[in-house]
Design an enzyme around this catalytic site. Structure first.
Site, PDB file in Angstrom:
ATOM      1  CG  ASP A  19      -2.053   0.950   1.110  1.00  0.00           C
ATOM      2  OD1 ASP A  19      -2.329   1.431  -0.006  1.00  0.00           O
ATOM      3  OD2 ASP A  19      -2.684   1.252   2.142  1.00  0.00           O
ATOM      4  NE  ARG A  23      -1.406   6.515   1.237  1.00  0.00           N
ATOM      5  CZ  ARG A  23      -1.256   5.665   2.249  1.00  0.00           C
ATOM      6  NH1 ARG A  23      -0.914   6.110   3.434  1.00  0.00           N
ATOM      7  NH2 ARG A  23      -1.463   4.386   2.065  1.00  0.00           N
ATOM      8  CG  HIS A  36      -0.078   1.801  -9.293  1.00  0.00           C
ATOM      9  ND1 HIS A  36      -0.247   1.488  -7.970  1.00  0.00           N
ATOM     10  CD2 HIS A  36      -1.215   2.444  -9.663  1.00  0.00           C
ATOM     11  CE1 HIS A  36      -1.439   1.906  -7.547  1.00  0.00           C
ATOM     12  NE2 HIS A  36      -2.045   2.498  -8.565  1.00  0.00           N
ATOM     13  CG  LEU A 130      10.385 -16.698  -3.905  1.00  0.00           C
ATOM     14  CD1 LEU A 130      10.239 -16.809  -2.384  1.00  0.00           C
ATOM     15  CD2 LEU A 130      10.847 -15.286  -4.253  1.00  0.00           C
TER      16      LEU A 130
HETATM   17  C1  FPP Z   1      -2.020  -0.007  -3.347  1.00  0.00           C
HETATM   18  O1  FPP Z   1      -1.527   1.318  -3.226  1.00  0.00           O
HETATM   19  C2  FPP Z   1      -1.387  -0.671  -4.470  1.00  0.00           C
HETATM   20  C3  FPP Z   1      -2.041  -1.208  -5.539  1.00  0.00           C
HETATM   21  C4  FPP Z   1      -3.504  -1.186  -5.676  1.00  0.00           C
HETATM   22  C5  FPP Z   1      -1.308  -1.801  -6.662  1.00  0.00           C
HETATM   23  C6  FPP Z   1      -0.059  -2.561  -6.303  1.00  0.00           C
HETATM   24  C7  FPP Z   1       0.741  -2.778  -7.528  1.00  0.00           C
HETATM   25  C8  FPP Z   1       2.085  -2.768  -7.586  1.00  0.00           C
HETATM   26  C9  FPP Z   1       2.993  -2.646  -6.414  1.00  0.00           C
HETATM   27  C10 FPP Z   1       2.797  -2.893  -8.874  1.00  0.00           C
HETATM   28  C11 FPP Z   1       2.907  -4.306  -9.322  1.00  0.00           C
HETATM   29  C12 FPP Z   1       1.835  -4.514 -10.257  1.00  0.00           C
HETATM   30  C13 FPP Z   1       1.630  -5.579 -11.007  1.00  0.00           C
HETATM   31  C14 FPP Z   1       0.602  -5.416 -12.011  1.00  0.00           C
HETATM   32  C15 FPP Z   1       2.369  -6.853 -10.906  1.00  0.00           C
HETATM   33  P1  FPP Z   1      -2.545   2.522  -3.364  1.00  0.00           P
HETATM   34  O2  FPP Z   1      -2.652   2.886  -4.805  1.00  0.00           O
HETATM   35  O3  FPP Z   1      -3.858   2.170  -2.720  1.00  0.00           O
HETATM   36  O4  FPP Z   1      -1.807   3.651  -2.579  1.00  0.00           O
HETATM   37  P2  FPP Z   1      -2.488   4.838  -1.739  1.00  0.00           P
HETATM   38  O5  FPP Z   1      -3.103   4.206  -0.527  1.00  0.00           O
HETATM   39  O6  FPP Z   1      -1.321   5.705  -1.402  1.00  0.00           O
HETATM   40  O7  FPP Z   1      -3.473   5.517  -2.627  1.00  0.00           O
END
Ligand code: FPP
Length: 248
Positions: A19, A23, A36, A130
């Site tokens: 998460d 931000r 992302h 892994l």
């Molecule tokens: C949550 O942060 C994150 C996600 C919904 C996406 C996670 C994806 C990745 C780490 C990239 C890898 C991706 C793939 C397709 C393999 P948020 O967007 O909710 O963050 P926020 O709480 O700051 O808004």
């Protein structure tokens, strides 16, 4: 898992709610999708570090059943990132001995992406260093529901064992350690069944900043936990000095 007592220093299975990408981007006046992309860089480094440490299973939450409700450009950005990651990252995972599994409802994904997921799984199926589970269009409630529906369709009785075996993560033991970055203190429909006895670790760091040192810190914290699986401290560590035991 049935291991009891002080947590082994290196967890067998780590699961992560990654998460804070949005931000991270917003703070830098960038579009959320840039966060992302940076999150994918952090994920690549995390897979490598976990493999080096001897973690045997890594499970990450990349797209939840509820993420479809995000703005359309962010949803399409995440789909494009997945498609790009399939072609760019999979050869490297293969070289590192990583076996990839995609966990979640594939029916809503495009034919091209579905084919890519199946090809990545087939290519890496012989790897053992892994196991890397990418939860995509996944939700804990979806998993329990699909497992129960499978049993009902086969006319099988619902027991803890039969349900566990029908679940999407039946190929790995339950997570020992679940990490959530980004400062929020909730599960958000991740691994609801499998988290029954997992140790939970929350970090204020945003996912793109969660580096090898942060992983080491989480694992060190895990190493100080006493895992009792419903038993008492005396049953689990009968010879440990009382002062080192944690309260129930
Ligand atoms: C949550 O942060 C994150 C996600 C919904 C996406 C996670 C994806 C990745 C780490 C990239 C890898 C991706 C793939 C397709 C393999 P948020 O967007 O909710 O963050 P926020 O709480 O700051 O808004």
């Amino acid at each position: 898992m049935t291991r009891m007592g002080t947590a082994r220093t290196v967890p067998h299975h780590i699961a992560i709610v990654m998460d804070g990408n949005g931000r991270w981007a917003t703070k830098r006046f960038l579009p959320r999708v840039a966060g992302h992309k940076k999150g994918l860089d952090a994920l690549r480094a995390c897979v490598r570090h976990c493999g080096d440490l001897g973690v045997k299973v890594l499970t990450v939450f990349a797209f939840s059943s509820e993420n479809w409700n995000r703005p359309a450009d962010e949803v399409s950005g995440l789909m494009e990132l997945l498609a790009a990651a399939l072609s760019r990252e999979v050869p490297q995972l293969q070289a590192e001995g990583v076996r990839i599994h995609f966990v979640g409802d594939r029916s809503a994904l495009s034919d091209k992406v579905r084919t890519g997921l199946a090809q990545a799984e087939a290519l890496t199926a012989g790897n053992h260093r892994l196991v890397f589970n990418v939860c995509f269009n996944y939700g804990g409630r979806w998993d329990m529901t699909q497992a129960a529906a499978q049993l009902a369709a086969r006319g099988e009785a619902i027991t803890e064992l039969s349900l566990s075996r029908a679940m999407a993560l039946a190929h790995v033991p339950d997570p020992d350690l679940i990490i959530r970055t980004g400062g929020e203190l909730r599960m958000s429909n991740f691994l609801l069944w499998q988290a029954a006895y997992s140790e939970l670790y929350f970090s204020d760091k945003l996912w793109p900043e969660f580096d090898a040192a942060a992983i080491d810190k989480a694992i060190a914290d895990y190493g100080r936990r006493e895992r009792r699986f419903g038993r008492t401290s005396d049953q689990v560590a009968p010879t440990a000095p009382r002062t080192t035991r944690k309260a129930a």
